[in-house]
Enzyme design. Structure first.
Site, PDB file in Angstrom:
ATOM      1  N   ASP A  79       0.855  -1.176   0.000  1.00 57.97           N
ATOM      2  CA  ASP A  79       0.000   0.000   0.000  1.00 57.97           C
ATOM      3  C   ASP A  79       0.897   1.235   0.000  1.00 57.97           C
ATOM      4  OD1 ASP A  79      -2.461   1.423   0.238  1.00 57.97           O
ATOM      5  OD2 ASP A  79      -2.012   1.759   2.343  1.00 57.97           O
ATOM      6  N   ASN A 137      18.176 -38.796  20.991  1.00 60.21           N
ATOM      7  CA  ASN A 137      17.282 -37.788  20.417  1.00 60.21           C
ATOM      8  C   ASN A 137      17.087 -36.585  21.335  1.00 60.21           C
ATOM      9  OD1 ASN A 137      16.910 -39.194  18.060  1.00 60.21           O
ATOM     10  ND2 ASN A 137      14.938 -40.067  18.635  1.00 60.21           N
ATOM     11  N   ASP A 156      -2.376  -0.432   5.962  1.00 64.46           N
ATOM     12  CA  ASP A 156      -2.744   0.045   7.295  1.00 64.46           C
ATOM     13  C   ASP A 156      -4.224   0.368   7.426  1.00 64.46           C
ATOM     14  OD1 ASP A 156      -2.834   2.251   5.675  1.00 64.46           O
ATOM     15  OD2 ASP A 156      -1.557   3.517   6.926  1.00 64.46           O
ATOM     16  N   ASP A 195      -7.485  -2.698   3.196  1.00 59.74           N
ATOM     17  CA  ASP A 195      -6.401  -3.640   2.915  1.00 59.74           C
ATOM     18  C   ASP A 195      -6.606  -4.988   3.597  1.00 59.74           C
ATOM     19  OD1 ASP A 195      -4.894  -1.626   1.533  1.00 59.74           O
ATOM     20  OD2 ASP A 195      -4.297  -0.816   3.473  1.00 59.74           O
TER      21      ASP A 195
END
Length: 930
Positions: A343, A743, A648, A652
């Protein structure tokens, strides 16, 4: 009161699709069944409230904790671990079952906690602050909560109000609204009442409409409500959010696929070993014991936990860099980013209108400074005479109403604030000027005639008190009312003499992406004052053109550099904005974006296939809608790109939620932040680029860990298969507790060494990895197998040719040596495999060596301490046995270093980029994830 007896069509029907902006005010009122002078009756309001429901947004309920927990438990990795724990309980291996069960619990709790952070976007929309509205009903104006509004209500608006619903304006007086939250356009939009000829006019150009949750910045107006609740434009965005599900990160998808493959390998190995044991007639208890050991060996039990730990480490690094991730997996997604849709307003720009150019007396001047800081110089050509700035200063200060504090706080219209700041740069105080020269008459700004005029008694050249009218407005309308122009050095000339130069400058400023405002004056006589007060509009003619300014929302200082870094890293950057395409194109050029601009209207006319074909050549999108943004993200994802979407504003949010990595600004709306995967607390685009760098480094560490983990896993599986086929110790090469010890104790330190290993600066000088190739690509698997085979053969030597008989019940020197070879071989491979293709012995290496001394010590203690010997079924080794085990453990590191040397030689002379790849970063080759 005259009212239609039939209410407007219900939301969702054809009535909701009415193009209200194309109808006259009277037609809108008839369609809505209302009278703008009196409003609706109480009975009609009640009926419509029952018909339409409240003017609120519908929130989507988040999933329950229990449903998320069960979903995590159904994960294939966790199901395999549960099966191992159950079998361990059946055969009496209670310590094994407890450890595996704890691991399952840890995985489920971490996964559930992350999942419960999602799906809050629509809730944030629903909890936006609700305004009170001035509504005309039954001929009287009353304050009514916004949620009680219905279509047909008559709402009175004034500066400072939040628009409570979508509606058609039937009266305006100098009215402007700030619609950046919906359209992305930073400048306020002037409002009018005339119907628009084009029925398909874009949202940002519907000048006779006002929309819910936008703000009135100037003037007054009367609104006929046409849509409420989920049928408003912001409600439509809420619907889009509800329909968009966040996609899994590339790492999540790859690990899911890898888990399925590993599960198939693990259970196939278990099945093969069990079948062989049944054919041999082995006891069922021994077979279950063996199956447990093989399953623990074959299942990467630590994979989810260790990957989560590394992602959490990356999340902390990002937070320190002012980037907050919503989910740990999003850390890795950043590193895979191949395209950024950004944007403009507030993201790439400061969202602060600024005068950057002015034109006076036939000359162009550049204005320094950005935003609302009252500092900056006016730069002129060398040798140019200093112009008389007084006429322009009068227009900047007096034909405006905005206030700007020394700290940069603005009260009023942002464009007028830019003029006040320019006046300050000229050494003129706007507030003091207004107090010194009060208005005699005024023509307030209106979008219908696009100018503002005020008259004052003030000094003019050598005269101490002259009645002067100052005018500011759009260049076209101001020039139409001018007969003369002020030329250097302060003389009046016929407007025709300067008109070509004025037009050329206006075109130049427009092509540079600047909005232009013109200023003019008229010198009046004292006798004109009475007529001026009576009819100020009649005197806005026979003006003297003074000058023109160019205004823009300036780029963030770091934005251009950040775009350059992104391009160098092979990331294609696109700018998506609500501004017109021409303006956006000029800003894109300043940013360093490749050419190619398109408007939202053109975009809407293109099919998906047409847009996909042109997409590589399009980098600026102007006048786009929320649907356009969402569509772009979806089409780019269809191309296989990993898309980051920044923004923002509310408009959007849907695209941000759809994107692989949605990025919200910290100062943006709560809706956008809840929909996003990443929030930049400093609103800085460069922070996003740095976050991508951190994401790449984390992914590089994860691939190093998986390379280490898979080499060990394949080595263990092959070892058990070899022991079963060769009938070594009943097929039990190592006990289940030995495997668990390796492990969860020995192999933790190599993971820490990988996590703390620094990443070189070249990481942002190569293209992004190909998400289609994945972690388990052909080249990577070939190395996993190679390293696993070497580790298997080295460990098998003491089992086959060891010093004593093997046993799973009593300590055995041969099995202990195999345990030591596997432990030391895994530890040393962690040192070597933490980097690729670079050598693991290059500095800085001492920090990794210090960490890896811990597992070496643990392996030694496991063979020497009595309680560990009893738990693991080990015994003390002699010096020759230790030397033999260490020599065998060094085999894998040596093979890995030789393999990486060949790899570096193959990559020493990379093929040059083609011209097409050099121009478009998105087409550049992706790195080989090995």
């Amino acid at each position: 009161m005259t009212q239609s007896t039939q209410a407007p069509a219900a939301p969702g029907t054809s009535g909701n699709d009415t193009r209200w902006w194309a109808l006259s005010a009277d037609e809108v009122a008839r369609a809505l069944g209302t009278d703008p002078r009196t409003g609706l009756s109480g009975g009609e309001v009640g009926m419509r409230q029952r018909q339409y429901g409240p003017n609120t947004l519908t929130a989507q309920a988040p999933p329950s904790v229990w449903s998320v927990l069960l979903g995590q438990l159904r994960d294939p990795m966790n199901l395999m671990l549960v099966a191992v724990a159950v079998v361990s309980l059946v055969i009496g291996q209670f310590s094994t079952a407890a450890i595996v069960g704890f691991l399952v619990l840890l995985n489920v709790v971490i996964g559930t906690r992350q999942e419960m952070q999602a799906r809050k976007s629509v809730d944030a929309l629903a909890t936006m602050q609700e305004p009170m509205s001035k509504v005309r009903r039954e001929g009287a104006v009353a304050l009514v909560p916004a949620h009680e509004l219905v279509p047909g209500d008559v709402v009175e608006l004034e500066a400072g109000d939040i628009v409570p619903a979508d509606g058609r304006l039937v009266r305006t007086a100098t009215m402007e609204t700030q619609e950046a939250a919906l359209t992305g356009e930073s400048a306020p939009i002037g409002k009018a009442t005339d119907p628009l000829a084009d029925e398909d006019v874009p949202l940002g150009d519907r000048a006779n409409m006002a929309f819910q949750n936008t703000a009135v910045t100037r003037g007054t107006g009367t609104l006929l409500v046409t849509a409420t609740g989920m049928t408003t434009q912001i409600g439509h965005i809420a619907t889009l959010l509800s329909s968009v599900e966040k996609t899994k990160s590339p790492l999540q998808r790859e690990l899911d696929a890898l888990t399925k493959v590993l599960g198939a390998i693990a259970w196939s190995a278990v099945a093969l070993i069990v079948v062989i044991g049944v054919l041999r007639g082995d006891p069922i208890g021994d077979l279950l014991f063996l199956a447990t050991a093989v399953a623990i060996s074959a299942i990467p039990t630590g994979l989810p936990t260790f990957v989560q730990a590394m992602l959490a480490y990356g999340a902390k690094q990002l937070a320190a860099a002012k980037a907050i991730v919503a989910n740990l997996a999003d850390v890795e997604t950043l590193g895979a980013t191949s395209a950024i849709n950004s944007d403009k307003t507030g993201t790439l720009t400061l969202n602060e209108m600024t005068v950057t150019a002015l034109w006076l007396g036939g000359r162009h001047y550049t204005v320094e400074g950005a935003g609302y800081a009252k500092t900056g110089r006016i730069l002129s050509p060398a040798g140019a005479e200093v112009p008389d700035l007084t006429p322009l200063a009068y227009g900047l200060c007096l034909a405006s109403d905005a206030l700007v504090s020394d700290a940069g706080d603005v009260v009023g219209d942002p464009t007028e604030a830019a003029l006040v700041v320019l006046a300050a740069k000229l050494g003129v105080d706007a507030e003091e000027s207004r107090r010194t020269y009060p208005r005699v008459a005024e023509v307030p700004f209106d979008s219908a005639y696009k100018f503002m005029a005020t008259a004052h008694w003030m000094p003019w050249r050598d005269q101490p008190r002259v009645l002067i009218e100052v005018v500011k407005g759009g260049p076209d309308v101001v020039l139409q009312r001018c007969t003369h122009a002020l030329a250097a050095p302060g003389r009046f000339v016929d407007i025709a003499e300067l008109r070509p130069a004025i037009d050329a400058e206006q075109d130049r400023l427009a092509q540079s992406g600047l909005r232009t405002l013109a200023f003019a004056v008229r010198i009046l006589t004292p006798a004109d004052e009475a007529g001026l007060v009576a009819d100020p509009m009649a005197y806005v003619q026979q003006l003297v053109f003074v000058g023109m300014v160019g205004i823009m929302d300036p780029l963030r200082p770091s934005a251009k550099v950040s775009v350059e870094i992104a391009h160098r890293a092979g990331i294609d950057v696109r700018m998506i904005t609500g501004d017109h395409a021409v303006t956006a194109s000029a800003i894109g050029s300043d940013l360093g974006l490749p050419p190619g601009a398109i408007s939202g209207a053109e975009l809407a006319r293109m099919t998906d296939d047409e847009l996909l074909a042109r997409l590589p050549d399009l980098h600026v999108f102007g006048r786009v809608t929320p649907e356009d943004k969402l569509r772009l993200v979806q089409l780019m994802q269809r191309q296989g790109l990993v898309v980051a979407m920044t923004g923002d504003a509310v408009n959007d949010a849907a695209a941000i939620k759809q994107a692989d990595i949605g990025v919200a600004m910290g100062s943006g709306s709560e809706v956008t932040k809840q929909a996003a995967r990443l929030v930049l607390t400093d609103d800085n685009f460069s922070t996003l680029v740095h976050a991508v760098e951190l994401g790449r480094s984390i992914y590089q560490k994860i691939t190093a860990y998986i390379r280490f983990q898979m080499s060990q896993l394949i080595g263990l599986v092959l070892l058990f298969l070899l022991a079963t086929i060769a009938d070594v110790n009943g097929g039990v090469a190592l006990t289940p507790m030995m495997v668990l010890f390796l492990n969860f104790f020995v192999c933790v330190a190599p993971v820490i060494a990988i996590m703390l290993d620094p990443v070189g600066p070249e990481i942002m000088s190569r293209p992004p990895r190909d998400p289609k190739q994945g972690i388990g690509n052909r080249h990577a698997i070939s190395r996993w197998v190679l390293y696993g085979v070497v580790l298997c053969l080295a460990t098998a030597v003491p089992l086959v040719a060891g010093p004593d008989e093997l046993s799973t019940d009593a300590p055995s020197a041969s099995m202990t040596m195999a345990f030591v070879v596997m432990g030391l071989g895994s530890t040393l491979s962690g040192l070597i495999l933490r980097r690729e293709p670079e050598s693991g012995l290059l500095p800085p290496v001492l920090s990794a060596v210090k960490v890896l001394t811990v597992p070496v010590l643990l392996v030694v203690l496991a063979t020497e301490l009595d309680f560990l010997q009893g738990w693991l079924t080990t015994q003390s080794l002699t010096s020759p046995q230790w030397f033999a085990a260490i020599g065998l453990a060094l085999l894998l590191p040596v093979v890995a270093e030789v393999d990486k040397a060949f790899m570096r030689r193959r990559r020493a002379t990379p093929a040059p980029l083609t011209p097409q790849e050099a121009v478009s970063p998105v087409r550049a080759r992706t790195t080989d994830v090995a």
